[in-house]
Design an enzyme around this catalytic site. Structure first.
Site, short mmCIF file in Angstrom:
data_model
loop_
_atom_site.label_atom_id
_atom_site.label_comp_id
_atom_site.label_asym_id
_atom_site.label_seq_id
_atom_site.Cartn_x
_atom_site.Cartn_y
_atom_site.Cartn_z
CB SER A 189 -0.94 -0.07 1.21
OG SER A 189 -1.85 0.99 1.18
CG ASP A 364 -6.87 -3.25 -2.60
OD1 ASP A 364 -7.40 -2.34 -1.94
OD2 ASP A 364 -5.67 -3.53 -2.54
CG HIS A 395 -5.65 -2.16 1.03
ND1 HIS A 395 -5.11 -1.92 -0.21
CD2 HIS A 395 -4.92 -1.41 1.89
CE1 HIS A 395 -4.12 -1.06 -0.11
NE2 HIS A 395 -3.99 -0.73 1.16
#
Ligand SMILES: *[C@@H]1O[C@H](CO)[C@@H](O)[C@H](O)[C@H]1NC(C)=O
Ligand SMILES: *[C@@H]1O[C@H](CO)[C@@H](O)[C@H](O)[C@H]1NC(C)=O
Length: 427
Positions: A189, A364, A395
């Site tokens: 991320s 996601d 995620h």
């Protein structure tokens, strides 16, 4: 406001939970070879290094200071416990970088056999874990005070600074200490965002990275569906003036409240667990199938780990503006002063010459398939794009997923091995 809302939710459930009988913790299994946590409540209260020690892995703590005075803590698992455990052997370095509101604890919280850092150590890698400025482990500065009441000077950074300044400082330290010239990078991320910032703004760092594995890659955010960031995006250019009014530069720091709330309400037998899961959902997406609810107290003991408001605002700007640009200072004039242009410059992805592998999923909310596709097209040297073969994978599953090893980590490790063999051929 959001924070207040969250605390109200927590306070409400704590009050309700008090009525539920909280049984004493019976299981004190000392089965250290277990694949899972031996005691999730204990794990919630231990910090990353204590956790690693508890599971009898070697751990080193390294402290580095950036050129602008931030003191960062890195954690290293230099070798394996059960396999590849000869301390004198030189091994390829893998650098792991956490996401927004997270820390190095992400890489170990799921326990041996499930946590990415442990798996890599057992597979023969020298594992280094970074911590961005402002999180639990890197909340220090040579001069500025993160808790100063009258000034938010410490918190005047976004992930632009984390990428341009923190990452190179930590990478250089890992290379110097391990005696290696290049390393492999795995980011999750925001840990991918900061990598793209580093290698586009300071392209000389491409030479130091053999391969990059982006888990849930976040650069373009035009299709973002994360409710928290969506909420912020319309205010992204003036969120700080609001924050300055109330004197808050920091967002969702982890503290005793979360640890305590996690233990009190997020235990398996407590009916309020869905609420705890919702807090996580707000941060990182929700997926019944891959989510081990038993681990919630441990996860909430470490996340959220703190971030600056500018980090969130910067993502909000990406949603509103649909481009991957440097931080918007809020006015044309201040942009001009900072960047020499009225709009913040775009990060030039074509400058990224590191071989990059993107790992993404269908559902996601933070790394939408269309945004990932665009990123892949614009990178200087994109090598592979892999969809996790489970549609509901979300995620946070990229690190916490029950089957993350089978669905994702094994592939990443194979790719690293292949790239590492190539690197030696080149030399
Ligand atoms: C979930 O975590 C607990 C505690 O670590 C473990 O005992 C359990 O086996 C895990 N469940 C799954 C499905 O992985
Ligand atoms: C983590 O725990 C160790 C050992 O108890 C302690 O020395 C260290 O200061 C702790 N780190 C943080 C950031 O609290």
């Amino acid at each position: 406001m959001l924070r207040g809302g969250l605390l109200v939710v927590i306070a409400t459930c704590v009050a309700l939970t008090a009525a539920v009988e909280t049984d004493s913790i019976k299981e004190l299994l000392k089965n250290f070879d277990s694949r899972y946590s031996t005691n999730v409540f204990e794990d919630a209260t231990l910090n990353a290094t204590e956790l690693i020690r508890k599971y009898r892995y070697p751990v080193e703590v390294h402290t580095v200071t950036t050129e602008d005075g931030y003191i960062l803590e890195m954690h290293r698992i230099p070798h394996g416990r059960d396999a590849n455990n000869n301390p004198n052997q030189k091994r390829p370095v893998v650098f792991l970088m956490h996401g927004l509101l997270s820390s190095s604890a992400d890489m170990v919280i799921m326990g041996p056999g499930s946590g990415l850092a442990y798996i890599l150590a057992e597979e023969g890698f020298d594992v280094w874990m970074g911590n961005a400025r402002g999180n639990t482990y890197s909340r220090k500065h040579v001069r500025l005070n993160p808790d100063a009441l009258l000034s938010t000077a410490y918190w005047k950074f976004s992930w632009d600074e984390i990428g341009r300044i923190d990452l190179p400082t930590m990478i250089d330290h890992a290379l110097k200490t391990s005696g290696q010239e290049r390393l492999h990078y795995i980011g999750h991320s925001q840990g991918t965002t900061t990598f793209f910032v580093l290698t586009s703004m300071r392209p000389e760092y491409n030479k130091k990275i053999i391969s990059m594995h982006a888990l849930a890659p976040v650069a373009y955010m035009a299709h973002n569906r994360n409710p928290l960031l969506m909420f912020i995006s319309p205010y992204a250019n003036n969120i700080e003036s609001i924050a300055n009014l109330v004197g808050v530069g920091e967002f969702l720091t982890n503290n005793a409240i979360y640890t305590w709330a996690g233990q009190a309400m997020c235990r398996d037998e407590v009916v309020f667990q869905p609420l705890c899961s919702n807090i996580l959902f707000l941060i990182g997406g929700w997926n019944e199938q891959e989510h081990n609810a038993t681990m919630l107290p441990a996860i909430l003991g470490h996340a959220p780990a703190g971030a600056s408001l500018r980090q969130l605002a910067h993502y909000g700007q990406g949603i509103a503006g649909k481009e991957f640009r440097r931080y918007d200072q809020g006015s044309r004039l201040s942009n001009y002063r900072t960047y020499g242009s009225f709009k913040p410059p775009r990060y030039d992805l074509s400058k990224i010459t590191t071989p990059v592998f993107l790992h993404y999923s269908d559902s996601d909310p933070l790394a939408h398939v269309n945004d990932v596709d665009r990123l892949f097209r614009e990178l200087g040297r994109p090598i592979g794009k892999f969809r996790v073969p489970l549609a509901s994978f979300s995620h946070i599953d990229f690190l916490y997923g029950i089957n993350a090893r089978e669905l994702l980590f094994n592939r990443v490790i194979n790719l690293i091995r292949a790239m590492d063999a190539n690197a030696f051929d080149d030399a």
